[in-house]
Design a protein around this motif. Sequence first.
Motif, mmCIF file in Angstrom:
data_model
loop_
_atom_site.group_PDB
_atom_site.id
_atom_site.type_symbol
_atom_site.label_atom_id
_atom_site.label_comp_id
_atom_site.label_asym_id
_atom_site.label_seq_id
_atom_site.Cartn_x
_atom_site.Cartn_y
_atom_site.Cartn_z
ATOM 1 N N CYS A 4 0.846 -1.196 0.000
ATOM 2 C CA CYS A 4 0.000 0.000 0.000
ATOM 3 C C CYS A 4 0.886 1.253 0.000
ATOM 4 O O CYS A 4 1.720 1.423 0.888
ATOM 5 N N CYS A 14 -0.081 3.278 3.529
ATOM 6 C CA CYS A 14 0.245 2.795 4.879
ATOM 7 C C CYS A 14 1.353 1.735 4.883
ATOM 8 O O CYS A 14 1.738 1.257 5.944
ATOM 9 N N CYS A 43 -6.481 -1.611 -0.242
ATOM 10 C CA CYS A 43 -5.716 -1.997 0.940
ATOM 11 C C CYS A 43 -6.634 -2.503 2.047
ATOM 12 O O CYS A 43 -7.602 -1.843 2.414
HETATM 13 ZN ZN LIG Z 1 -3.024 0.920 3.213
#
Ligand SMILES: [Zn+2]
Length: 163
Positions: free
Chosen positions: A130, A133, A146
Amino acid sequence: MGPPEIAAAATDQSTGRPMRSTTDFRAWVDRVDPRELAEPFTYVVDVDGVLRLAPRHSEHVACAGGGPVLAAGEVTFVRRTGGAAVVEVTNQSTGYCPEPSCWPAVAEALDRAGLDRPGGFTAEFVFRCCPRCAELNVVKEAVFVCAMCGDDLPASWNLGAPA
Ligand SMILES: [Zn+2]
């Protein structure tokens, strides 16, 4: 992917056993405990196109001696008269996160080891990191979202240093 200490430790460990030929494979498979053979093995295809095997739950990076690979995943064999065949083979490696498109390298390496094999991965995994994050995702049913933060995942592979 994964903690750098795993990659660092890998260079001190023995690498996966190379299967450069039918002879290599048969010499190995004849000595494997049947209970062990019933379990999937960790494999990589090294940059020379050679299948390398390590016991299940081995780190792929250790199996590869810390180096780059053409493919990685898990493989399950069944013993047959005069050798063995591949019953299951996947690209499941959270260490290397290979794309399913690495299949031709796997097919070639299995052929070199003289193994009957399926015409493709028996289970395919699509990995994406991702961008928001940094969670490592396994994309399910082509939904590129995600699981951690809900952000969109990129359509193209983003898990290694550019070639
Ligand atoms: Zn993420």
